[in-house]
Each structure stands twice: as C-alpha cells, then as structure tokens.
Write an enzyme that holds these catalytic residues in place. Sequence first.
Site, PDB file in Angstrom:
ATOM      1  N   HIS A 152     -13.364  20.041 -21.293  1.00 57.26           N
ATOM      2  CA  HIS A 152     -13.660  21.027 -22.327  1.00 57.26           C
ATOM      3  C   HIS A 152     -12.855  20.800 -23.603  1.00 57.26           C
ATOM      4  O   HIS A 152     -13.199  21.330 -24.648  1.00 57.26           O
ATOM      5  CB  HIS A 152     -13.461  22.458 -21.800  1.00 57.26           C
ATOM      6  CG  HIS A 152     -12.048  22.859 -21.533  1.00 57.26           C
ATOM      7  ND1 HIS A 152     -11.543  23.027 -20.263  1.00 57.26           N
ATOM      8  CD2 HIS A 152     -11.037  23.161 -22.376  1.00 57.26           C
ATOM      9  CE1 HIS A 152     -10.284  23.422 -20.332  1.00 57.26           C
ATOM     10  NE2 HIS A 152      -9.948  23.503 -21.609  1.00 57.26           N
ATOM     11  N   ASP A 182     -14.070  19.060 -14.883  1.00 62.54           N
ATOM     12  CA  ASP A 182     -13.303  19.347 -16.100  1.00 62.54           C
ATOM     13  C   ASP A 182     -12.207  18.315 -16.341  1.00 62.54           C
ATOM     14  O   ASP A 182     -11.078  18.645 -16.712  1.00 62.54           O
ATOM     15  CB  ASP A 182     -12.698  20.756 -16.068  1.00 62.54           C
ATOM     16  CG  ASP A 182     -12.439  21.289 -17.472  1.00 62.54           C
ATOM     17  OD1 ASP A 182     -12.847  20.624 -18.453  1.00 62.54           O
ATOM     18  OD2 ASP A 182     -11.810  22.357 -17.596  1.00 62.54           O
ATOM     19  N   SER A 256      -4.424  22.990 -22.313  1.00 64.00           N
ATOM     20  CA  SER A 256      -5.475  22.344 -21.520  1.00 64.00           C
ATOM     21  C   SER A 256      -5.337  20.836 -21.501  1.00 64.00           C
ATOM     22  O   SER A 256      -5.259  20.194 -22.550  1.00 64.00           O
ATOM     23  CB  SER A 256      -6.850  22.707 -22.076  1.00 64.00           C
ATOM     24  OG  SER A 256      -7.193  24.017 -21.764  1.00 64.00           O
TER      25      SER A 256
END
Length: 306
Positions: A152, A182, A256
């Site tokens: 993402h 992911d 992230s």
Amino acid sequence: MPTTPSSNGSSSGTTDWQATMARTWPGIGTPRGPDFNPGRKPPLPQREPSPESPAPTSSIEHKPRTARAAPLLLAAVLAGGTTGGAIAWATTETAVPTIVQQDADPAPPGNQAGTESAAAAILPSVVQVRAGRGTGSGFVFDDRGQVITNHHVVEGVSQVGLQLADGRTVRASVVGSDEEEDIAVLQITGSAPDAAPLGTSRSLRIGQPVIAVGSPLGLSGTVTSGIVSAVDRTSRIGGAARPMVQTDASINPGNSGGPLVDLAGRVVGVNTAIATTSASAGNIGIGFAVPVDRALEVAREIIAQN
C-alpha cells in the site's frame, strides 16, 4: 496507513476480525477516512470481500463482553498519496540475491543498552520511501540493494524516491508487489546500504522486547520501543486472512513497511497496521506487523516472478 478485534485475553489461539482500510495522506500525517479524496486523484478501488466474510463497512462492531466495551477500528498505517493504476515492474538483474536469515538465538536482556545497540544495528539499513504524495518506510534485505516495504506504500507507482540513513536521496524501481500479503520489493538505483540483519518470527515470545523503526509522519529514522503483545493474530482487511504479530511499540502513519526488530538488531516483522478508536485517532498501543518469515517468502516469490 480499519474493525474490531474481538476481546480475547488469551495469548494463544487465533483471533479473526474484518476491517476496512483508512487512507493516510501527507502533510502532518493526519489519518483520513476511507472516503477521503485529495482532489486530484480518484479513491482507491476496494478489495472484494472473502466468501466467508461479509463485505467490509466503515465501522463494524464486534460482540463486546460488557456493555461498556467500545468497538475498535483497525486502520492500516498507509503512506497515502498513491492511487489506482497497475504496478509496473522493472529489473535488469538476473543473479540470485543473497538473503541471510539468522537463527533465533536468545536476544539480549530488554535493557537500555539492548535497545540502543539494536537501533544502531538496524538504522543504517532503513529507508524512507517517498511514493507520489505520500511517504512510508522500508529496509534493505539483500546484497543487491533490494528493499522490502508494504504494497500500500507503493501502490500505483513504478518509481519511488528513497531517503537513506546518511541523508542521501536515491531512486528505486518497483520490482513487484503482492496486494493480498501487502508486501512489495524495490530495487535501489546505484550504491545501496548494507542489508539489515534478518531474524525469524517463528520463535517470537509474548513479552519479548522489540523496537519499531521508520518514518512516522515523515520523521525519518524514528525508533520506538515496546514488546511483542501477541504472536498469533489474524487480520482480515477486506481480503484473505493473514497472520500478524501484535506489538505495543508505537506505529503511526509513515511507519508502514519499516522493520519490527528484536534486541539483537534483527528484523522480525514488517510494520503494517494499527488499531485505533477512529479514523482520525493515532496510535493506542495496538500495532501489527507481517511476520518476517512470511514477508521474506513473499519477497522471494516476487523476485522469482520478475
């Protein structure tokens, strides 16, 4: 960079929940709701729900044990700013990279010296990922200068900028990406930092000290500390169930793709998501990381296919 894990005080067993994604946009890193649109780009398409679970909604309540139990919103710690489009792959290398994963010998005691030495060992290999209008994190994991980050973080782009620990800014191409897991792999252009020490997630212990490293809210080289809160969580964020490591080390938008690290300085997870009380709230001490064993397996598959 969101629903409600069920209340489960046990440290064993699997806890499933469903969640919707909340996008995090640049600037000061304020999380936004799933319907947020910066104006010049369309919203991301939603994943199809898995057959065994209902379609995700913006807020899904679980069955609380008491009337006062408030539902939580599981929000992915997204870098934001990238939308739509297919990922473009680009790599000219053909040699097999060397990925050195260390066995899980006992980590040093969870004291200040252990935290400092772990940070010193990992920081040179951690990068800030600048993709479109958003930022995320990543780390070099092999001797070819390839970087692991979250899907993402780089979704919809084929080229990104990386800020290295020494302050240099370099370019990197997206080798490939796995949306369900992911995980994405980047290839640094030019000289790259040394690979991060890689541990294993299969022998993580509840209560084991860890640190999270990355660029929360764009603050590169940030280190936060905590413990492994659970080792057997299962996330269901609009798709297939995935195993996760839970930690109370502070993870915020921009973390992230950054590493979760044991006190021996070895990567044991890839920071991916947080649980929060609303789409506009920040970290409340419940963060989630993709186990490094699974992340490396997916990264090897991505490299082999491209």
